[in-house]
Scaffold this motif. Structure first.
Motif, PDB file in Angstrom:
ATOM      1  N   TYR A 101       0.836  -1.211   0.000  1.00 34.71           N
ATOM      2  CA  TYR A 101       0.000   0.000   0.000  1.00 34.71           C
ATOM      3  C   TYR A 101       0.871   1.262   0.000  1.00 34.71           C
ATOM      4  O   TYR A 101       0.704   2.116  -0.874  1.00 34.71           O
ATOM      5  N   PRO A 102       1.758   1.444   1.006  1.00 35.05           N
ATOM      6  CA  PRO A 102       2.541   2.689   1.029  1.00 35.05           C
ATOM      7  C   PRO A 102       3.405   2.885  -0.214  1.00 35.05           C
ATOM      8  O   PRO A 102       3.505   4.010  -0.723  1.00 35.05           O
ATOM      9  N   LYS A 103       4.007   1.807  -0.712  1.00 34.34           N
ATOM     10  CA  LYS A 103       4.849   1.932  -1.904  1.00 34.34           C
ATOM     11  C   LYS A 103       4.022   2.366  -3.109  1.00 34.34           C
ATOM     12  O   LYS A 103       4.425   3.262  -3.861  1.00 34.34           O
ATOM     13  N   ALA A 104       2.868   1.732  -3.306  1.00 31.99           N
ATOM     14  CA  ALA A 104       2.009   2.083  -4.437  1.00 31.99           C
ATOM     15  C   ALA A 104       1.456   3.500  -4.273  1.00 31.99           C
ATOM     16  O   ALA A 104       1.396   4.260  -5.253  1.00 31.99           O
ATOM     17  N   CYS A 105       1.074   3.872  -3.059  1.00 27.27           N
ATOM     18  CA  CYS A 105       0.565   5.232  -2.832  1.00 27.27           C
ATOM     19  C   CYS A 105       1.624   6.264  -3.177  1.00 27.27           C
ATOM     20  O   CYS A 105       1.321   7.292  -3.797  1.00 27.27           O
ATOM     21  N   ARG A 106       2.863   6.010  -2.802  1.00 29.14           N
ATOM     22  CA  ARG A 106       3.948   6.941  -3.117  1.00 29.14           C
ATOM     23  C   ARG A 106       4.109   7.064  -4.637  1.00 29.14           C
ATOM     24  O   ARG A 106       4.209   8.158  -5.168  1.00 29.14           O
ATOM     25  N   ILE A 107       4.118   5.929  -5.329  1.00 30.21           N
ATOM     26  CA  ILE A 107       4.247   5.954  -6.799  1.00 30.21           C
ATOM     27  C   ILE A 107       3.111   6.759  -7.411  1.00 30.21           C
ATOM     28  O   ILE A 107       3.332   7.641  -8.242  1.00 30.21           O
ATOM     29  N   PHE A 108       1.881   6.477  -6.992  1.00 35.90           N
ATOM     30  CA  PHE A 108       0.728   7.157  -7.570  1.00 35.90           C
ATOM     31  C   PHE A 108       0.714   8.649  -7.231  1.00 35.90           C
ATOM     32  O   PHE A 108       0.380   9.473  -8.082  1.00 35.90           O
ATOM     33  N   MET A 109       1.063   8.996  -5.994  1.00 35.05           N
ATOM     34  CA  MET A 109       1.065  10.420  -5.627  1.00 35.05           C
ATOM     35  C   MET A 109       2.067  11.193  -6.469  1.00 35.05           C
ATOM     36  O   MET A 109       1.770  12.296  -6.930  1.00 35.05           O
ATOM     37  N   ARG A 141      -0.362  13.364   1.460  1.00 27.59           N
ATOM     38  CA  ARG A 141       1.093  13.238   1.244  1.00 27.59           C
ATOM     39  C   ARG A 141       1.840  13.269   2.580  1.00 27.59           C
ATOM     40  O   ARG A 141       2.758  12.488   2.784  1.00 27.59           O
ATOM     41  N   GLU A 142       1.445  14.167   3.447  1.00 26.23           N
ATOM     42  CA  GLU A 142       2.113  14.290   4.748  1.00 26.23           C
ATOM     43  C   GLU A 142       1.951  13.023   5.572  1.00 26.23           C
ATOM     44  O   GLU A 142       2.874  12.557   6.227  1.00 26.23           O
ATOM     45  N   GLU A 143       0.761  12.468   5.552  1.00 21.98           N
ATOM     46  CA  GLU A 143       0.504  11.232   6.299  1.00 21.98           C
ATOM     47  C   GLU A 143       1.281  10.061   5.689  1.00 21.98           C
ATOM     48  O   GLU A 143       1.780   9.208   6.431  1.00 21.98           O
ATOM     49  N   LEU A 144       1.398  10.037   4.382  1.00 24.91           N
ATOM     50  CA  LEU A 144       2.164   8.981   3.719  1.00 24.91           C
ATOM     51  C   LEU A 144       3.614   9.007   4.191  1.00 24.91           C
ATOM     52  O   LEU A 144       4.197   7.948   4.447  1.00 24.91           O
ATOM     53  N   ASP A 145       4.187  10.179   4.330  1.00 29.26           N
ATOM     54  CA  ASP A 145       5.574  10.296   4.789  1.00 29.26           C
ATOM     55  C   ASP A 145       5.764   9.651   6.166  1.00 29.26           C
ATOM     56  O   ASP A 145       6.828   9.127   6.480  1.00 29.26           O
ATOM     57  N   ARG A 146       4.720   9.657   6.970  1.00 28.45           N
ATOM     58  CA  ARG A 146       4.809   9.060   8.322  1.00 28.45           C
ATOM     59  C   ARG A 146       4.639   7.542   8.315  1.00 28.45           C
ATOM     60  O   ARG A 146       4.920   6.895   9.316  1.00 28.45           O
ATOM     61  N   ARG A 175       3.387  10.148  -9.457  1.00 30.67           N
ATOM     62  CA  ARG A 175       3.057  10.014 -10.880  1.00 30.67           C
ATOM     63  C   ARG A 175       1.951  10.971 -11.315  1.00 30.67           C
ATOM     64  O   ARG A 175       1.972  11.503 -12.420  1.00 30.67           O
ATOM     65  N   PHE A 176       0.967  11.188 -10.448  1.00 29.34           N
ATOM     66  CA  PHE A 176      -0.198  11.996 -10.813  1.00 29.34           C
ATOM     67  C   PHE A 176      -0.328  13.277  -9.986  1.00 29.34           C
ATOM     68  O   PHE A 176      -1.367  13.926 -10.020  1.00 29.34           O
ATOM     69  N   ASN A 177       0.722  13.618  -9.232  1.00 29.51           N
ATOM     70  CA  ASN A 177       0.741  14.830  -8.414  1.00 29.51           C
ATOM     71  C   ASN A 177      -0.502  14.924  -7.527  1.00 29.51           C
ATOM     72  O   ASN A 177      -1.174  15.957  -7.459  1.00 29.51           O
ATOM     73  N   LEU A 178      -0.807  13.828  -6.838  1.00 28.40           N
ATOM     74  CA  LEU A 178      -2.008  13.770  -6.002  1.00 28.40           C
ATOM     75  C   LEU A 178      -1.774  14.431  -4.652  1.00 28.40           C
ATOM     76  O   LEU A 178      -0.705  14.298  -4.062  1.00 28.40           O
ATOM     77  N   LYS A 179      -2.803  15.099  -4.152  1.00 31.54           N
ATOM     78  CA  LYS A 179      -2.768  15.673  -2.810  1.00 31.54           C
ATOM     79  C   LYS A 179      -3.175  14.623  -1.778  1.00 31.54           C
ATOM     80  O   LYS A 179      -2.746  14.675  -0.631  1.00 31.54           O
ATOM     81  N   ARG A 180      -4.030  13.698  -2.216  1.00 29.01           N
ATOM     82  CA  ARG A 180      -4.535  12.680  -1.298  1.00 29.01           C
ATOM     83  C   ARG A 180      -5.023  11.469  -2.074  1.00 29.01           C
ATOM     84  O   ARG A 180      -5.308  11.559  -3.274  1.00 29.01           O
ATOM     85  N   ILE A 181      -5.092  10.369  -1.367  1.00 27.82           N
ATOM     86  CA  ILE A 181      -5.654   9.139  -1.917  1.00 27.82           C
ATOM     87  C   ILE A 181      -6.792   8.724  -1.002  1.00 27.82           C
ATOM     88  O   ILE A 181      -6.657   8.741   0.229  1.00 27.82           O
ATOM     89  N   LEU A 182      -7.902   8.372  -1.610  1.00 28.75           N
ATOM     90  CA  LEU A 182      -9.050   7.866  -0.872  1.00 28.75           C
ATOM     91  C   LEU A 182      -9.141   6.358  -1.058  1.00 28.75           C
ATOM     92  O   LEU A 182      -8.732   5.820  -2.088  1.00 28.75           O
ATOM     93  N   PHE A 183      -9.673   5.711  -0.057  1.00 29.04           N
ATOM     94  CA  PHE A 183      -9.948   4.277  -0.090  1.00 29.04           C
ATOM     95  C   PHE A 183     -11.422   4.147   0.254  1.00 29.04           C
ATOM     96  O   PHE A 183     -11.829   4.549   1.343  1.00 29.04           O
ATOM     97  N   LYS A 184     -12.218   3.622  -0.641  1.00 30.09           N
ATOM     98  CA  LYS A 184     -13.645   3.425  -0.389  1.00 30.09           C
ATOM     99  C   LYS A 184     -13.865   1.919  -0.343  1.00 30.09           C
ATOM    100  O   LYS A 184     -14.122   1.287  -1.355  1.00 30.09           O
ATOM    101  N   THR A 185     -13.729   1.393   0.852  1.00 29.61           N
ATOM    102  CA  THR A 185     -13.685  -0.054   1.048  1.00 29.61           C
ATOM    103  C   THR A 185     -15.044  -0.577   1.496  1.00 29.61           C
ATOM    104  O   THR A 185     -15.543  -0.169   2.550  1.00 29.61           O
ATOM    105  N   PRO A 186     -15.655  -1.481   0.705  1.00 26.74           N
ATOM    106  CA  PRO A 186     -16.923  -2.059   1.140  1.00 26.74           C
ATOM    107  C   PRO A 186     -16.804  -2.609   2.571  1.00 26.74           C
ATOM    108  O   PRO A 186     -15.824  -3.275   2.918  1.00 26.74           O
TER     109      PRO A 186
END
Length: 168
Positions: free
Chosen positions: A99-107, A161-166, A109-120
């Motif tokens: 999860y953290p590795k992929a989130c870093r790549i995606f953030m 992004r800040e939370e990902l760094d932690r 790659r796409f200059n994302l401010k945040r990633i959401l997870f909408k988990t059933p």
């Protein structure tokens, strides 16, 4: 994700044991026909003009699953999804690392401010991953997008992004 991984993706979506994808909140009738799905994946793998919204989960040098973003609003946010197609590799704690590795790549790659997870809500494995990582739950909602079963209640998590760094 590479072209040679596509048969694994197709097996995951179209040949998993009965009830498996439904337990994740997926409505199998919303899946495109298998050949169309495979062709779309092949085209994504061959496309070099746009960045991929899919990354492989690699364990011990072998692809065992994938992370993807859908929907994606470049420069703002995306909704993250995780799938391990190799049943022998599930419930081993791999997602807590991927999860953290992929989130870093995606953030990046796409200059994302945040990633959401909408988990059933019934999909308890991914819930435990987010809890273990300390990803913040921000609420619940009824989701109706993509291949998710209409009316599915989901827990919504957010990672900045800040939370990902932690997480590292």
């Amino acid at each position: 994700l590479r072209e040679e991984d596509i048969p694994h993706v197709m097996n995951y979506w179209f040949r998993s044991p009965p009830g498996f994808i439904e337990a994740m909140g997926v409505d199998p009738t919303k899946l495109p026909p298998e050949a169309e799905f495979a062709d779309g994946m092949i085209n994504r793998c061959r496309q070099t003009s746009k960045p991929m919204t899919v990354v492989a989960i690699v364990y011990d040098g072998k692809a065992i699953g994938f992370h993807t973003l859908n929907p994606l609003i470049a420069g703002d946010y995306a909704v993250f999804h995780a799938h391990i197609w190799d049943p022998a590799m599930r419930r081993k704690g791999i997602a807590a690392h991927s999860y953290p590795k992929a989130c870093r790549i995606f953030m990046e790659r796409f200059n994302l401010k945040r990633i959401l997870f909408k988990t059933p809500a019934q999909n308890t494995g991914p819930m435990r991953v987010k809890e273990r990582l300390g990803i913040r739950m921000i609420g619940e909602e009824i989701v109706n997008f993509g291949i998710i079963k209409e009316g599915t209640r989901a827990k919504v998590f957010e990672l900045t992004r800040e939370e990902l760094d932690r997480l590292y």
